[in-house]
Design a protein around this motif. Structure first.
Motif, PDB file in Angstrom:
ATOM      1  N   ARG A 183       0.842  -1.201   0.000  1.00  0.00           N
ATOM      2  CA  ARG A 183       0.000   0.000   0.000  1.00  0.00           C
ATOM      3  C   ARG A 183       0.878   1.253   0.000  1.00  0.00           C
ATOM      4  O   ARG A 183       0.691   2.155  -0.811  1.00  0.00           O
ATOM      5  CB  ARG A 183      -0.927   0.005   1.209  1.00  0.00           C
ATOM      6  N   ARG A 222       2.959   1.586  -3.292  1.00  0.00           N
ATOM      7  CA  ARG A 222       2.186   2.110  -4.420  1.00  0.00           C
ATOM      8  C   ARG A 222       2.034   3.625  -4.325  1.00  0.00           C
ATOM      9  O   ARG A 222       2.070   4.324  -5.344  1.00  0.00           O
ATOM     10  CB  ARG A 222       0.818   1.437  -4.498  1.00  0.00           C
ATOM     11  N   ILE A 223       1.883   4.150  -3.129  1.00  0.00           N
ATOM     12  CA  ILE A 223       1.814   5.604  -2.935  1.00  0.00           C
ATOM     13  C   ILE A 223       3.123   6.243  -3.380  1.00  0.00           C
ATOM     14  O   ILE A 223       3.128   7.256  -4.084  1.00  0.00           O
ATOM     15  CB  ILE A 223       1.506   5.940  -1.455  1.00  0.00           C
ATOM     16  N   ALA A 227       5.243   5.019  -5.525  1.00  0.00           N
ATOM     17  CA  ALA A 227       5.352   4.860  -6.974  1.00  0.00           C
ATOM     18  C   ALA A 227       4.539   5.928  -7.692  1.00  0.00           C
ATOM     19  O   ALA A 227       5.002   6.502  -8.687  1.00  0.00           O
ATOM     20  CB  ALA A 227       4.863   3.463  -7.388  1.00  0.00           C
ATOM     21  N   ARG A 228       3.349   6.225  -7.161  1.00  0.00           N
ATOM     22  CA  ARG A 228       2.519   7.281  -7.759  1.00  0.00           C
ATOM     23  C   ARG A 228       3.191   8.636  -7.645  1.00  0.00           C
ATOM     24  O   ARG A 228       3.205   9.415  -8.590  1.00  0.00           O
ATOM     25  CB  ARG A 228       1.160   7.322  -7.071  1.00  0.00           C
ATOM     26  N   GLN A 229       3.771   8.936  -6.481  1.00  0.00           N
ATOM     27  CA  GLN A 229       4.467  10.202  -6.297  1.00  0.00           C
ATOM     28  C   GLN A 229       5.644  10.314  -7.244  1.00  0.00           C
ATOM     29  O   GLN A 229       5.880  11.363  -7.833  1.00  0.00           O
ATOM     30  CB  GLN A 229       4.959  10.343  -4.858  1.00  0.00           C
ATOM     31  N   GLU A 230       6.385   9.230  -7.417  1.00  0.00           N
ATOM     32  CA  GLU A 230       7.522   9.224  -8.324  1.00  0.00           C
ATOM     33  C   GLU A 230       7.077   9.434  -9.775  1.00  0.00           C
ATOM     34  O   GLU A 230       7.697  10.149 -10.533  1.00  0.00           O
ATOM     35  CB  GLU A 230       8.275   7.896  -8.194  1.00  0.00           C
ATOM     36  N   GLU A 231       5.957   8.829 -10.116  1.00  0.00           N
ATOM     37  CA  GLU A 231       5.400   8.971 -11.458  1.00  0.00           C
ATOM     38  C   GLU A 231       4.974  10.412 -11.728  1.00  0.00           C
ATOM     39  O   GLU A 231       5.200  10.947 -12.815  1.00  0.00           O
ATOM     40  CB  GLU A 231       4.195   8.044 -11.589  1.00  0.00           C
ATOM     41  N   LEU A 232       4.367  11.044 -10.746  1.00  0.00           N
ATOM     42  CA  LEU A 232       3.877  12.414 -10.911  1.00  0.00           C
ATOM     43  C   LEU A 232       5.014  13.429 -10.992  1.00  0.00           C
ATOM     44  O   LEU A 232       4.902  14.422 -11.696  1.00  0.00           O
ATOM     45  CB  LEU A 232       2.937  12.792  -9.777  1.00  0.00           C
TER      46      LEU A 232
END
Length: 97
Positions: free
Chosen positions: A83, A86-87, A89-94
């Motif tokens: 969990r 994934r947070i 990973a999303r921050q890194e993606e953004l």
């Protein structure tokens, strides 16, 4: 299990106790190069120890989680870690890193 964002893992368990199964399984799920990419500390408790088994994880963003492996089970431990991974990973993606 997403291990890319883990920096440090600490576990303590009594290998003779059936309650230590979660901590042992968690360590077995780590990739083969885990010791090269993160710090891993394992404390083996004596057979007569009453201390509870735990899994403690530190993430790249500095967040630390200490999970009671006796209560959560392997599925619960992996869900909690994934969990937060994934947070991250999303921050890194953004941010585009």
């Amino acid at each position: 299990m997403i291990t890319r964002y883990l920096t440090e893992i600490s576990t303590a368990f009594n290998p003779f106790s059936p309650r230590a199964k979660t901590a042992r399984l968690f360590l077995s799920f780590l990739p083969g190069n885990a010791r090269a990419t993160m710090k891993i500390n394992t404390k083996i408790l004596p057979r007569t120890s009453r201390e509870k088994s735990f899994v403690q994880v530190k993430f790249k963003d500095g967040k630390e989680m200490k999970l009671d492996s006796e209560q959560l089970g392997i599925k619960g431990v992996m869900e909690e870690l994934d969990r937060h991974s994934r947070i991250l990973a999303r921050q890194e993606e953004l941010t585009g890193n």
